[in-house]
Design a protein around this motif. Structure first.
Motif: not given
Ligand code: FAD
Length: 319
Positions: A208, A247, A265-266, A284, A289, A301
């Motif tokens: 992002g 990571v 995004s996770g 995010n 997300a 945001g």
């Protein structure tokens, strides 16, 4: 019968995870009605008697230059011999880089059962049952170790450091230090201010952020918090950031007190490396997300607006 805790140190600096292992091992000893001792290898830091604060009565050292760098085979040989010499029947490691490389080798040498990734004190009411995380922290398993010697590797950040002991007696231990089968020709240290795997706070960026030119705001936020920086895998794959910051399932698995994920995004593979963080903050722009489901705090945001404002406010608080 006693508990021996391996104390992970580098350049005389005892790692945070080692204090957790000391507190954990001392509690096991109290539970079993026995004594706890620490084992420190290499050119050891001075004043190790202070480790008594964490509940150990003794500190054993093997003060030898050959142990200044972790060679898992040499370490395993020394720790296994030390365990036998001391007569310990529970050996505790941190489940960190060193523990992951050494604990299983020690267990094999001692013909001991091993539980790695432990996350709670063993239940000793009926056997020796250790709770551990499985499936990247998505589930737990309870394992009964039935061998006379038991080896446990404790997940970082899963046990509080407690200081309720006194002064420990420090003893140099005579054990054989075998010759290493590898030769270190060169060591290049990464010039990050805070090593990622040791950091208390980690500020991490994902795709992002659009490109490497935008990492200044991640670094500014990290500086303001004395934090390490990290990133998602596609960011490292695209060479926006070095791979030692990546990571996740295929990168470093970390457990800081605070993990701030920005423009990530996770995905499950990312979460596998960070979901043991104590507090997760997600920034995010997409309220859907997946990372928000794992977050303790979330800000919906645009990172390009939120992050500079956050850094500014933190700096004001510190002024
Ligand atoms: P994206 O999925 O593209 O997400 C970017 C996010 O940024 C989005 O949620 C978007 O809403 C948000 N965003 C966009 N613009 C802004 C803005 N201006 N402000 C705020 N938010 C914004 N991934 C890892 O990270 N680590 C691993 O170890 C890993 N191992 C993997 C292993 C395998 C076998 C596989 C198949 C995949 C692995 N992945 C790993 C990849 C993983 O599946 C995801 O593709 C990856 O994590 C996505 O990275 P990302 O969140 O940075 O990018």
């Amino acid at each position: 019968m006693s508990v021996l805790i391996f104390v992970d140190q580098a350049d005389g600096h005892i790692k945070k995870a080692a204090y957790e292992a000391l507190s954990y091992g001392s509690k096991i000893a109290a539970q079993l009605g026995t004594t706890a001792a620490a084992l420190v290898l290499g050119n050891v830091p001075s004043d190790l008697s202070a480790l008594g604060k964490y509940g150990v009565q003794k500190v054993y050292t093997v003060n030898n230059d050959k142990l200044n760098h972790v060679d898992s085979q040499v370490y395993a040989s020394v720790i296994a011999e030390a365990t036998s010499t001391i007569g310990a029947n529970v050996v505790v490691f941190s489940h960190n880089q060193t523990g992951k490389a050494v604990a299983a080798r020690v267990a094999a040498r001692l013909k001991a059962g091993l539980v790695s990734g432990a996350c709670a004190l063993p239940d000793t009411t009926n056997g020796f049952v250790v709770k551990k995380t499985v499936f990247s922290g998505k589930a737990f398993a309870n394992i009964n170790i039935t061998s006379p010697i038991k080896v446990i590797a404790l997940n970082p950040n899963s046990f509080h450091v407690t200081e309720n002991g006194g002064v420990a007696e420090v003893t140099e231990l005579a054990v054989t230090v075998p010759e290493s089968k590898i030769q270190i020709t060169n060591i290049t240290k990464v010039l990050g201010e805070v090593p990622l795997t040791e950091a208390d706070i980690v500020v991490s960026g994902g795709r992002g952020l659009k490109g490497p030119e935008n990492w200044g705001m991640i670094e500014d936020l990290a500086h303001s918090l004395h934090a390490a920086t990290a990133c998602s895998r596609p960011v490292a794959d695209a060479h926006w950031r070095p791979h030692h910051e990546h990571v996740g399932q295929t990168g470093y698995q970390i457990a800081p007190n605070l993990y701030i994920a920005i423009g990530i995004s996770g995905a499950i593979q990312h979460l596998a490396g960070v979901n043991r963080s104590k507090t997760i903050v997600v920034i995010n722009k997409d309220p859907e997300a997946p990372f928000f489901k794992a977050a303790d705090y979330g800000i919906v945001g645009d990172a390009f607006e939120v992050v500079p404002k956050l850094t500014e406010e933190i700096k004001k608080l510190q002024a």
